[in-house]
Design a protein around this motif. Structure first.
Motif, PDB file in Angstrom:
ATOM      1  N   THR A 155       0.824  -1.217   0.000  1.00  0.00           N
ATOM      2  CA  THR A 155       0.000   0.000   0.000  1.00  0.00           C
ATOM      3  C   THR A 155       0.859   1.269   0.000  1.00  0.00           C
ATOM      4  O   THR A 155       2.002   1.253   0.452  1.00  0.00           O
ATOM      5  N   THR A 234      -1.607  -0.984  -4.457  1.00  0.00           N
ATOM      6  CA  THR A 234      -1.952   0.382  -4.853  1.00  0.00           C
ATOM      7  C   THR A 234      -0.657   1.179  -4.855  1.00  0.00           C
ATOM      8  O   THR A 234       0.067   1.177  -3.855  1.00  0.00           O
ATOM      9  N   VAL A 239       5.955   0.447 -10.625  1.00  0.00           N
ATOM     10  CA  VAL A 239       6.094  -0.592  -9.591  1.00  0.00           C
ATOM     11  C   VAL A 239       5.004  -1.652  -9.784  1.00  0.00           C
ATOM     12  O   VAL A 239       5.261  -2.853  -9.665  1.00  0.00           O
TER      13      VAL A 239
HETATM   14  P1  ADP Z   1       4.461   6.090  -4.568  1.00  0.00           P
HETATM   15  O1  ADP Z   1       4.836   6.981  -5.694  1.00  0.00           O
HETATM   16  O2  ADP Z   1       3.074   6.224  -4.082  1.00  0.00           O
HETATM   17  O3  ADP Z   1       5.491   6.030  -3.461  1.00  0.00           O
HETATM   18  P2  ADP Z   1       5.262   3.423  -5.155  1.00  0.00           P
HETATM   19  O4  ADP Z   1       4.695   2.562  -6.218  1.00  0.00           O
HETATM   20  O5  ADP Z   1       6.709   3.730  -5.186  1.00  0.00           O
HETATM   21  O6  ADP Z   1       4.376   4.692  -5.246  1.00  0.00           O
HETATM   22  O7  ADP Z   1       4.920   2.851  -3.705  1.00  0.00           O
HETATM   23  C1  ADP Z   1       3.738   2.168  -3.370  1.00  0.00           C
HETATM   24  C2  ADP Z   1       4.088   1.009  -2.473  1.00  0.00           C
HETATM   25  O8  ADP Z   1       4.922   0.103  -3.185  1.00  0.00           O
HETATM   26  C3  ADP Z   1       4.883   1.397  -1.220  1.00  0.00           C
HETATM   27  O9  ADP Z   1       4.485   0.550  -0.153  1.00  0.00           O
HETATM   28  C4  ADP Z   1       6.308   1.089  -1.632  1.00  0.00           C
HETATM   29  O10 ADP Z   1       7.134   0.829  -0.512  1.00  0.00           O
HETATM   30  C5  ADP Z   1       6.097  -0.156  -2.451  1.00  0.00           C
HETATM   31  N1  ADP Z   1       7.174  -0.469  -3.405  1.00  0.00           N
HETATM   32  C6  ADP Z   1       7.978   0.385  -4.072  1.00  0.00           C
HETATM   33  N2  ADP Z   1       8.842  -0.299  -4.866  1.00  0.00           N
HETATM   34  C7  ADP Z   1       8.571  -1.622  -4.694  1.00  0.00           C
HETATM   35  C8  ADP Z   1       9.102  -2.840  -5.232  1.00  0.00           C
HETATM   36  N3  ADP Z   1      10.083  -2.852  -6.119  1.00  0.00           N
HETATM   37  N4  ADP Z   1       8.557  -4.004  -4.798  1.00  0.00           N
HETATM   38  C9  ADP Z   1       7.552  -4.017  -3.913  1.00  0.00           C
HETATM   39  N5  ADP Z   1       7.010  -2.922  -3.386  1.00  0.00           N
HETATM   40  C10 ADP Z   1       7.498  -1.734  -3.761  1.00  0.00           C
END
Ligand code: ADP
Length: 488
Positions: A155, A234, A239
């Motif tokens: 999330t 979400t 990602v």
């Molecule tokens: P935002 O721009 O809202 O930060 P992200 O897609 O980077 O969007 O982050 C949304 C969620 O995905 C967060 O919980 C973040 O820690 C997680 N996240 C980011 N990169 C990865 C990854 N490579 N694998 C799994 N989760 C990720």
């Protein structure tokens, strides 16, 4: 500003696995800070892949009992959790404004919005029906519904409460157990929800919250595990695409709520004051950091200048400040990096001929995360503000000449989450609503979300729907049973 909780035990800094509060195996921590002041609120347990795997095992073990409970019993647990969330609404709102930055009134609203998903799915738990199909006399054909299994939820930070409840509510209602990885920026809201789930008596292992700043390692452990049968995410589109790829090897069920690029189309026959109020509410909510925020304001040429005048006058009244102060109506952005990103997008627009009608300069006097409410005119579709999700308090206002051009501009994006139209013409309402490629359309209204409706997008904005009677389907497997040999 600091904050004082009526119930300080809601502020948790350890992960919640198998009903226990736990530190990282390594004992390491990461800081959660308040974006308004950049001061540290708490040091959180920094877990990785090993602890994540343990959380999955806990969820797998808890599943055996949880899915066997009656729907009514699961419903009662959810109902109790909902009541506790609402009883602690003010504390949860304070925690949220402190770690996320949004203004207190929006935090209160989000806690109620988040709680509504738990309430809704407490009710839906009892209405997961199967079917009996017409067949031959010697056989009966049954369709039964089953929980999909262990669910992993990843999330974002922009709605630290509701993005969790929207997933945990249907998961638990369907009989699934869940491992939640909240964003590293906003884990405190997630842990406060876990504390209340614990108080509601939800059994150990049914809900697990893994905190950690190495999202990649935690995400990999979740997607690699064959025990995790569903991933719900979400966040950003890149990602999301990565997690879809990672989920392919174990063929998980997936739900994706990804980015948006919402247009607001204001036609010449619109009620201008209503359109201005809608654009303001949609654009500046959560400092522009929502996936259904108005990203592009498209205004018909004949009313363009009048719209800009009224819009600037209304937006200028927003009060930029600390989210914890009740006088603020626009809070900081989530991080200095987010503010820099918005600064760069505005610079790109201005370098290519955009005019700044309001704001446009980072408010560094208030702090590194503050960006003021900004309006840009004379913008065009080759600028970053047209193509990308701005995710900040910047409103670019574009001109269009006729309905066909407005529809073409609205659809000229890989995204398709939410769109809004303002017009008084009934035939146009139908035509435009049906021709724009968006999962959700607001007509003369921007407050379109609630637990009642199917939230989700088309194109690269995602897969699946959350909330509503449709939202439970993503957590259910359908089984067909043929009972034969019934002939005499
Ligand atoms: P935002 O721009 O809202 O930060 P992200 O897609 O980077 O969007 O982050 C949304 C969620 O995905 C967060 O919980 C973040 O820690 C997680 N996240 C980011 N990169 C990865 C990854 N490579 N694998 C799994 N989760 C990720």
């Amino acid at each position: 500003m600091t904050f004082t909780l009526q119930d300080p035990s809601l502020l948790r800094a350890q992960a919640y696995i198998d009903g226990q509060w736990q530190d990282a195996d390594s004992g390491s921590h990461f800081a959660v800070y308040n974006p308004a002041s950049m001061s540290t609120i708490a040091q959180l347990a920094d877990l990785g892949a090993t602890e994540t795997t343990r959380a999955i095992t806990a969820a797998e073990t808890a599943l055996v009992d949880w899915r066997e409970r009656s729907a009514k019993e699961r419903s009662q647990y959810l109902r109790r959790w909902y009541e506790l969330i609402m009883e602690h609404q003010e504390d949860l709102a304070l925690i949220m404004s402190a770690e996320q930055g949004k203004v207190l009134e929006e935090s209160r609203q989000e806690v109620a919005y988040g709680a509504s998903f738990i309430e809704w799915f407490a009710e839906e738990a009892k209405r997961i029906y199967g079917d009996v199909l017409p067949g031959a006399a010697d056989r009966r054909l049954l369709v039964t519904k089953h929980p999909v299994g262990v669910v992993a939820a990843i999330t974002p930070w922009n709605f630290p409460n509701a993005m969790i409840t929207r997933k945990a509510g249907p998961a638990l209602a369907a009989g699934c157990t869940i491992v939640i990885k909240p964003a590293a920026e906003t884990p405190l809201s997630a842990l406060a929800l876990a504390e209340l789930a614990d108080r509601a008596g939800i059994p150990a292992g049914v809900i697990n919250v893994v905190t950690g700043q190495d999202a990649r390692a935690i995400g990999q452990a979740l997607t690699d595990s064959p025990a995790v049968r569903k991933l719900t995410f979400t966040g950003s589109t890149p990602v999301g695409k990565q997690l879809l790829r990672q989920s392919a090897d174990t063929v998980k069920k997936v739900s994706m709520e990804l980015g948006g690029n919402a247009p607001i189309i204001v036609f010449a026959d619109a009620d201008l004051d209503q359109a201005v109020a809608g654009a303001l509410a949609s654009k500046y909510r959560n400092a522009g950091q929502t996936c259904i925020c108005a990203n592009r304001i498209l205004v018909q040429s004949s009313i363009h200048d009048a719209f800009i005048d009224k819009f600037v006058a209304a937006v200028a009244k927003l009060e930029l400040g600390d989210g914890l102060s009740d006088s603020s109506t626009l809070g900081p952005m989530i991080s200095p990096r987010a503010a820099t990103n918005v600064e760069n997008m505005v610079a790109d627009a201005v370098a290519n001929g955009a005019a700044v009608a309001l704001g446009g300069e980072r408010a560094l006097a208030l702090g590194e995360c503050f960006y003021p409410a900004t309006i840009l005119s004379n913008v065009s579709s080759d600028m970053r503000v047209f193509r990308e999700e701005i995710f900040g308090p910047v409103a670019p206002v574009f001109r269009f000449e006729d309905e066909a051009q407005a529809i073409a501009m609205a659809n000229d994006t890989e995204f398709g989450l939410a769109a809004y139209i303002y017009t008084q013409d009934m035939a146009r309402i139908w035509r435009v609503s049906e021709r724009i490629e968006y999962g959700m359309v607001g007509v003369n209204e921007v407050g379109i979300t609630s637990e009642i409706i199917p939230f989700g997008g088309m194109k690269e904005s995602g897969l699946g729907r959350e909330g509503s009677k449709y939202g439970i389907e993503d957590y259910i497997e359908t089984k067909y049973i043929c009972i034969g040999g019934l002939g005499a």
